[in-house]
Scaffold this active site. Sequence first.
Site, PDB file in Angstrom:
ATOM      1  N   LYS A 119       0.649  -1.346   0.178  1.00 27.94           N
ATOM      2  CA  LYS A 119       0.000  -0.129   0.315  1.00 27.94           C
ATOM      3  C   LYS A 119       0.662   0.657  -0.385  1.00 27.94           C
ATOM      4  CE  LYS A 119      -4.843  -1.604   1.470  1.00 27.94           C
ATOM      5  NZ  LYS A 119      -5.631  -1.353   2.550  1.00 27.94           N
ATOM      6  N   LYS A 201      -5.578 -11.367  -7.895  1.00 29.89           N
ATOM      7  CA  LYS A 201      -7.132 -11.774  -7.389  1.00 29.89           C
ATOM      8  C   LYS A 201      -7.992 -10.023  -7.967  1.00 29.89           C
ATOM      9  CE  LYS A 201      -8.680 -11.559  -2.859  1.00 29.89           C
ATOM     10  NZ  LYS A 201      -8.354 -11.800  -1.681  1.00 29.89           N
ATOM     11  N   LYS A 204     -11.379  -5.863  -5.308  1.00 25.17           N
ATOM     12  CA  LYS A 204     -13.010  -4.836  -4.832  1.00 25.17           C
ATOM     13  C   LYS A 204     -12.882  -3.177  -5.566  1.00 25.17           C
ATOM     14  CE  LYS A 204     -13.737  -4.321  -0.186  1.00 25.17           C
ATOM     15  NZ  LYS A 204     -12.550  -3.078  -0.055  1.00 25.17           N
TER      16      LYS A 204
END
Length: 340
Positions: A119, A201, A204
């Site tokens: 991140k 993966k 969202k």
Amino acid sequence: MNEVLKDKKPILLSGIQPSGHLALGNYVGAMRNWVQMQHDYLGIFMVVDMHAITVRQKPADLRNRCLSFAAQYLAAGVNPDDNVIFIQSHVPQHAELAWVLNCYTYLGELNRMTQFKDKSKRHDDNINAGLYSYPALMAADILLYQTDLVPVGADQKQHLELTRDIANRFNNTYSPTFKVPEPFIPKAGARIMSLQDIDKKMSKSDKNENNYISLLDPPDVLRRKIKRAVTDSAREITAESLTQPGIGNLLSIFAVLNELQPTEVVSRFEGQQYSGFKGELADSLVAFLEPFQDRYDKIMGDKSYLTSVLDEGAKRARYMASKTMSKVYRKIGFVPVGRS
Ligand code: TRP
């Protein structure tokens, strides 16, 4: 206090950050298990807004997404009478325990967290202290409720291990205070991959909307996304297709939606063109999501119902959390309120 809380079922806890759009990956990897396990466990299901602000959010979007996510938990079939559903910031004990646990977490441990490293790369203009100490907040989320079981995907395994280490450290320093939670690894096949970046993966929060299926995508969008989903250059489904990245993922999505084994799906479509299979997959998706979206629309159209579910959930959560918090404060030597 409350019928639900008198229940002596073991506790299952999970949370999703209100960022992006809840995707089919979240349903298959998380919400579906919550629904299946809700009879055997007391489920504590949060919308973790305090985690979401570790990256910048637009206030109005954050507010809407919190309510929308909670409504989607309900639309997926999580029963608010048998579970505790709430928004994290409605329960101040999360911030309180997170602070305490920060003081029992070593920099060396936080430095090893791969999600922090990822991140910080993606948000290199805002590498804030919250992003860094986020695992202590997640540990607080879990330990506040004396949780037995936490479903974890690969990306959260490290955080759960740290939670266990922190719990053991605290328990050993004082006396047993926290239950040490166990990971629940959902069964194989539950990992849904991105539709375009087929070795990633399904996320969202992906910038490219074609990479994920939002649970709220309308039928035409669903059909378009499936049509465009990346596959290999073979054109026909064969016994090997399951192990191919793109088409294998689509086959397992079909399996999940229709409650079949992936091998059953392959034998059903063997010899057929990818395009024909994709059409049937799109039909399945629409048939699966339409009733979900109807339930969602109904819940979102009844704000007073949604508010009452979230208020009741937060009330139950605060009650459970306050018990742990007073134990923690007493053990570390804080003067109890009203005493000297
Ligand atoms: N950290 C999790 C994620 O990014 C979300 C989360 C916050 C969570 N608190 C939790 C998950 C407690 C399980 C248990 O996906």
